[in-house]
Design a protein around this motif. Structure first.
Motif, PDB file in Angstrom:
ATOM      1  N   GLN A   1      -2.532   6.030  -8.249  1.00 33.57           N
ATOM      2  CA  GLN A   1      -3.207   7.286  -8.586  1.00 33.57           C
ATOM      3  C   GLN A   1      -3.338   8.172  -7.360  1.00 33.57           C
TER       4      GLN A   1
ATOM      5  N   GLU B   1      -3.496   0.039  -8.853  1.00 34.24           N
ATOM      6  CA  GLU B   1      -3.733   1.204  -9.712  1.00 34.24           C
ATOM      7  C   GLU B   1      -4.328   2.364  -8.913  1.00 34.24           C
ATOM      8  N   ARG B   2      -5.291   2.068  -8.047  1.00 25.27           N
ATOM      9  CA  ARG B   2      -5.876   3.117  -7.206  1.00 25.27           C
ATOM     10  C   ARG B   2      -4.834   3.720  -6.269  1.00 25.27           C
TER      11      ARG B   2
ATOM     12  N   CYS C   1      -4.606  -5.847  -8.985  1.00 25.39           N
ATOM     13  CA  CYS C   1      -4.251  -4.851 -10.009  1.00 25.39           C
ATOM     14  C   CYS C   1      -5.068  -3.580  -9.822  1.00 25.39           C
ATOM     15  N   ASP C   2      -6.355  -3.724  -9.593  1.00 29.95           N
ATOM     16  CA  ASP C   2      -7.219  -2.555  -9.382  1.00 29.95           C
ATOM     17  C   ASP C   2      -6.782  -1.766  -8.154  1.00 29.95           C
ATOM     18  N   ALA C   3      -6.464  -2.467  -7.074  1.00 34.64           N
ATOM     19  CA  ALA C   3      -6.038  -1.792  -5.845  1.00 34.64           C
ATOM     20  C   ALA C   3      -4.690  -1.103  -6.045  1.00 34.64           C
TER      21      ALA C   3
ATOM     22  N   GLU D   1       0.809  -1.217   0.000  1.00 40.71           N
ATOM     23  CA  GLU D   1       0.000   0.000   0.000  1.00 40.71           C
ATOM     24  C   GLU D   1       0.842   1.267   0.000  1.00 40.71           C
TER      25      GLU D   1
ATOM     26  N   ARG E   1      -6.687  -9.711 -10.543  1.00 39.93           N
ATOM     27  CA  ARG E   1      -7.423  -8.536 -11.042  1.00 39.93           C
ATOM     28  C   ARG E   1      -7.748  -7.570  -9.900  1.00 39.93           C
ATOM     29  N   LYS E   2      -8.201  -8.104  -8.783  1.00 43.05           N
ATOM     30  CA  LYS E   2      -8.496  -7.247  -7.625  1.00 43.05           C
ATOM     31  C   LYS E   2      -7.242  -6.531  -7.157  1.00 43.05           C
TER      32      LYS E   2
END
Length: 84
Positions: free
Chosen positions: A79, A75-76, A71-73, A24, A68-69
């Motif tokens: 950002q 990416e968030r 990857c989404d986390a 994180e 996938r989950k």
């Protein structure tokens, strides 16, 4: 370091199995997987050297939803870090 756990391979015994995390703090993804066998590693070497600090690992296709989950986390998190 704050690692966010996404899951383990659902078809293993729950111990010593492929696992997915996201750091994180850096948004890096971390994978625990099976070490590639010699034939797989040789195939990977056809496109370039594998440094001593890197490894080829195998993650089963059934873990795609967890990846996938993650990857989404990741990416968030990346950002969000850019907005700070």
């Amino acid at each position: 370091m704050a690692l966010r756990f996404f899951g383990k391979d659902p078809q293993t015994d729950g111990d010593e199995c492929p696992t997915v995390w996201v750091d994180e703090d850096t948004a890096d993804m971390l994978f625990q997987g099976w070490k590639a066998d010699a034939a797989t590693e040789a195939e990977c070497l056809t496109v370039g050297h594998i440094p001593d600090t890197e490894a080829v690992i195998r993650i089963p296709a059934r873990m795609v939803p967890l990846v996938r989950k993650a990857c989404d986390a990741a990416e968030r998190a990346e950002q969000s870090a850019k907005l700070r």
